[in-house]
Structures are given as structure tokens and as C-alpha cells.
Design a protein around this motif. Structure first.
Motif, PDB file in Angstrom:
ATOM      1  N   THR A 160    -110.042 -95.904   0.289  1.00  0.00           N
ATOM      2  CA  THR A 160    -108.615 -96.051   0.558  1.00  0.00           C
ATOM      3  C   THR A 160    -108.010 -97.068  -0.398  1.00  0.00           C
ATOM      4  O   THR A 160    -108.623 -98.093  -0.686  1.00  0.00           O
ATOM      5  CB  THR A 160    -108.396 -96.531   2.007  1.00  0.00           C
ATOM      6  OG1 THR A 160    -109.004 -95.597   2.894  1.00  0.00           O
ATOM      7  CG2 THR A 160    -106.929 -96.659   2.351  1.00  0.00           C
ATOM      8  N   ILE A 161    -106.808 -96.777  -0.858  1.00  0.00           N
ATOM      9  CA  ILE A 161    -105.999 -97.745  -1.593  1.00  0.00           C
ATOM     10  C   ILE A 161    -104.848 -98.107  -0.664  1.00  0.00           C
ATOM     11  O   ILE A 161    -104.063 -97.230  -0.273  1.00  0.00           O
ATOM     12  CB  ILE A 161    -105.480 -97.168  -2.924  1.00  0.00           C
ATOM     13  CG1 ILE A 161    -106.663 -96.838  -3.846  1.00  0.00           C
ATOM     14  CG2 ILE A 161    -104.506 -98.147  -3.597  1.00  0.00           C
ATOM     15  CD1 ILE A 161    -106.276 -96.122  -5.128  1.00  0.00           C
ATOM     16  N   ASP A 162    -104.779 -99.368  -0.277  1.00  0.00           N
ATOM     17  CA  ASP A 162    -103.759 -99.819   0.669  1.00  0.00           C
ATOM     18  C   ASP A 162    -102.567-100.411  -0.062  1.00  0.00           C
ATOM     19  O   ASP A 162    -102.722-101.291  -0.926  1.00  0.00           O
ATOM     20  CB  ASP A 162    -104.343-100.861   1.625  1.00  0.00           C
ATOM     21  CG  ASP A 162    -105.373-100.262   2.567  1.00  0.00           C
ATOM     22  OD1 ASP A 162    -105.128 -99.153   3.071  1.00  0.00           O
ATOM     23  OD2 ASP A 162    -106.415-100.903   2.792  1.00  0.00           O
ATOM     24  N   LEU A 163    -101.385 -99.935   0.309  1.00  0.00           N
ATOM     25  CA  LEU A 163    -100.125-100.459  -0.211  1.00  0.00           C
ATOM     26  C   LEU A 163     -99.487-101.291   0.893  1.00  0.00           C
ATOM     27  O   LEU A 163     -99.443-100.864   2.051  1.00  0.00           O
ATOM     28  CB  LEU A 163     -99.193 -99.324  -0.625  1.00  0.00           C
ATOM     29  CG  LEU A 163     -99.750 -98.330  -1.649  1.00  0.00           C
ATOM     30  CD1 LEU A 163     -98.717 -97.245  -1.953  1.00  0.00           C
ATOM     31  CD2 LEU A 163    -100.171 -99.036  -2.918  1.00  0.00           C
ATOM     32  N   LEU A 164     -98.995-102.465   0.533  1.00  0.00           N
ATOM     33  CA  LEU A 164     -98.465-103.390   1.521  1.00  0.00           C
ATOM     34  C   LEU A 164     -96.972-103.611   1.331  1.00  0.00           C
ATOM     35  O   LEU A 164     -96.473-103.644   0.200  1.00  0.00           O
ATOM     36  CB  LEU A 164     -99.180-104.743   1.411  1.00  0.00           C
ATOM     37  CG  LEU A 164    -100.696-104.727   1.511  1.00  0.00           C
ATOM     38  CD1 LEU A 164    -101.258-106.125   1.289  1.00  0.00           C
ATOM     39  CD2 LEU A 164    -101.135-104.172   2.848  1.00  0.00           C
ATOM     40  N   GLY A 165     -96.285-103.799   2.437  1.00  0.00           N
ATOM     41  CA  GLY A 165     -94.888-104.217   2.419  1.00  0.00           C
ATOM     42  C   GLY A 165     -93.950-103.274   1.689  1.00  0.00           C
ATOM     43  O   GLY A 165     -93.037-103.727   1.001  1.00  0.00           O
ATOM     44  N   CYS A 166     -94.136-101.986   1.833  1.00  0.00           N
ATOM     45  CA  CYS A 166     -93.280-101.031   1.137  1.00  0.00           C
ATOM     46  C   CYS A 166     -91.864-101.090   1.709  1.00  0.00           C
ATOM     47  O   CYS A 166     -91.674-101.105   2.921  1.00  0.00           O
ATOM     48  CB  CYS A 166     -93.844 -99.616   1.271  1.00  0.00           C
ATOM     49  SG  CYS A 166     -95.453 -99.409   0.472  1.00  0.00           S
ATOM     50  N   GLY A 167     -90.906-101.134   0.810  1.00  0.00           N
ATOM     51  CA  GLY A 167     -89.506-101.215   1.205  1.00  0.00           C
ATOM     52  C   GLY A 167     -88.869 -99.853   1.328  1.00  0.00           C
ATOM     53  O   GLY A 167     -89.516 -98.814   1.166  1.00  0.00           O
ATOM     54  N   ALA A 168     -87.569 -99.871   1.591  1.00  0.00           N
ATOM     55  CA  ALA A 168     -86.824 -98.626   1.821  1.00  0.00           C
ATOM     56  C   ALA A 168     -86.773 -97.735   0.590  1.00  0.00           C
ATOM     57  O   ALA A 168     -86.616 -96.523   0.708  1.00  0.00           O
ATOM     58  CB  ALA A 168     -85.411 -98.956   2.290  1.00  0.00           C
ATOM     59  N   THR A 169     -86.931 -98.311  -0.599  1.00  0.00           N
ATOM     60  CA  THR A 169     -86.886 -97.494  -1.817  1.00  0.00           C
ATOM     61  C   THR A 169     -88.195 -96.758  -2.067  1.00  0.00           C
ATOM     62  O   THR A 169     -88.254 -95.884  -2.918  1.00  0.00           O
ATOM     63  CB  THR A 169     -86.564 -98.361  -3.048  1.00  0.00           C
ATOM     64  OG1 THR A 169     -87.588 -99.349  -3.202  1.00  0.00           O
ATOM     65  CG2 THR A 169     -85.202 -99.033  -2.910  1.00  0.00           C
ATOM     66  N   ALA A 170     -89.234 -97.108  -1.337  1.00  0.00           N
ATOM     67  CA  ALA A 170     -90.550 -96.467  -1.513  1.00  0.00           C
ATOM     68  C   ALA A 170     -90.598 -95.181  -0.706  1.00  0.00           C
ATOM     69  O   ALA A 170     -90.926 -95.185   0.469  1.00  0.00           O
ATOM     70  CB  ALA A 170     -91.653 -97.412  -1.089  1.00  0.00           C
ATOM     71  N   LYS A 171     -90.260 -94.076  -1.320  1.00  0.00           N
ATOM     72  CA  LYS A 171     -90.260 -92.784  -0.638  1.00  0.00           C
ATOM     73  C   LYS A 171     -91.584 -92.045  -0.800  1.00  0.00           C
ATOM     74  O   LYS A 171     -92.001 -91.304   0.066  1.00  0.00           O
ATOM     75  CB  LYS A 171     -89.124 -91.904  -1.174  1.00  0.00           C
ATOM     76  CG  LYS A 171     -87.754 -92.522  -1.047  1.00  0.00           C
ATOM     77  CD  LYS A 171     -87.365 -92.663   0.399  1.00  0.00           C
ATOM     78  CE  LYS A 171     -85.940 -93.199   0.502  1.00  0.00           C
ATOM     79  NZ  LYS A 171     -85.647 -93.779   1.772  1.00  0.00           N
ATOM     80  N   GLY A 172     -92.224 -92.236  -1.956  1.00  0.00           N
ATOM     81  CA  GLY A 172     -93.472 -91.546  -2.226  1.00  0.00           C
ATOM     82  C   GLY A 172     -94.183 -92.165  -3.416  1.00  0.00           C
ATOM     83  O   GLY A 172     -93.637 -93.026  -4.106  1.00  0.00           O
TER      84      GLY A 172
END
Length: 184
Positions: A80-92
Motif C-alpha cells: 500500500t502507498i498511503d496518502l495523507l491529508g488530501c484536500g478538496a482539490t485531490a479528486k484522483g
């Protein structure tokens, strides 16, 4: 009385000098990182992964009489690659894996020292990367889109040894890949 003050200052100076020895360096810590303009952060635990593929028998690649069937895969290992704290601009996002391509199948990752005489590593296999469903992600090509939500997101992948020749030799079967996340 002056003698007492002098003795107290001398004792204080000696105690100060001795306490500095308690703070002597026993090692070094290097902190690395980068501030980037991206909609998510990559978890520190995902930045330098080790994915154990296990000890796989060469018989796992099918065939008879010690030959392999090209394209046969061993049991995959998930990571797994974990992404943290994604904001509203992170759609995909998509993920592209890069590294040294196998000489027989350029869409797969070449094993370190593969084919080098006297090195003693496995040959006839490479590492195939895929998404969580096992759909192949060709080396150097982006994955399918992952939909991202607000907050933390886990991108799931798998890797497996794949036969690239009919003759598979035994030995260490390690490789290194880098990954790049592109946000949509």
C-alpha cells in the motif's frame, strides 16, 4: 567569606563543565524531506517500502521437466502507498512505477544482477506490478485512476514474480523501483 564565594563559583564551573560531557554526541540524525505543492502528502511509511515476495520455487512457473511457461506468475505480495491529508482539490491520482526494465519483457521490472555471469542471482523471471485487482501496471506507464477522498487514502497494489523465459534459474531475486504519484 570571599573564599566561600570563590569555592562556590569554582564548584559551579566544574559542575557546568562536567555536565557538558553528558551532552556529548553519540551519533548523528539526518532529517530529509521536501515541501511540495501537492494536494496530498505521502506517508513517511510509504516512501521507502520493502515488499517481501518470499521464497518461490521455480516449479511455481508451470511447465514440465523444469521448464517454465512464459507469463506465469507466482503468488503476488500486496502493498500500500498511503496518502495523507488530501484536500478538496485531490479528486484522483495515478501512480507510475519506474526502474530498470527486464530485457525480455520491458513492461516488467528487471531483477538486480539478472543475467550477469558469476553474480549468482535468479534469471528467467522479472517482477510484474499490478493494482489491487491484479491488473498489470506496465513499468513506466501510469496506473488506472484512483479516486481520492478528503483526508487519508490508501492506494493498494501488488507485485509478483513472472516467468520471462522457459529456463528459470534460482538465486536472489531482488529489484528496486521508484514511484511517482500524479494528481488529477
Amino acid at each position: 567569606m570571599q573564599k566561600t564565594v570563590f569555592v562556590k563559583f569554582a564548584a559551579l564551573a566544574v559542575a557546568g563543565a562536567l555536565s557538558q560531557a553528558a551532552f556529548a554526541a553519540d551519533g548523528t540524525i539526518n532529517f530529509t524531506g521536501e515541501i511540495v505543492d501537492a494536494p496530498c502528502s505521502i506517508s513517511p511509511n510509504s516512501q521507502n517500502l520493502t515488499v517481501p515476495l518470499g521464497k518461490v520455487t521455480r516449479n511455481a512457473f508451470g511447465g514440465t521437466a523444469g521448464t517454465a511457461v512464459i507469463g506465469t506468475k507466482a503468488t503476488p505480495a500486496r502493498f500500500t502507498i498511503d496518502l495523507l491529508g488530501c484536500g478538496a482539490t485531490a479528486k484522483g491520482a495515478t501512480v507510475t512505477f519506474s526502474g530498470t526494465a527486464d530485457l525480455d519483457n520491458a513492461t516488467t521490472l528487471r531483477l538486480a544482477n539478472a543475467g550477469q555471469v558469476g553474480v549468482g542471482s535468479a534469471s528467467g523471471v522479472a517482477i510484474e506490478l499490478g493494482d489491487s485487482a491484479g491488473t498489470k501496471i506496465a513499468l513506466g506507464s501510469p496506473s488506472a485512476d484512483y479516486v481520492l477522498g478528503l483526508g487519508d487514502n490508501s492506494l493498494k497494489f501488488q507485485a509478483a514474480y513472472v516467468a520471462t523465459k522457459t529456463a528459470v534459474t534460482v538465486g536472489p531475486a531482488n529489484a528496486v523501483a521508484q514511484f511517482t504519484v500524479a494528481y488529477k
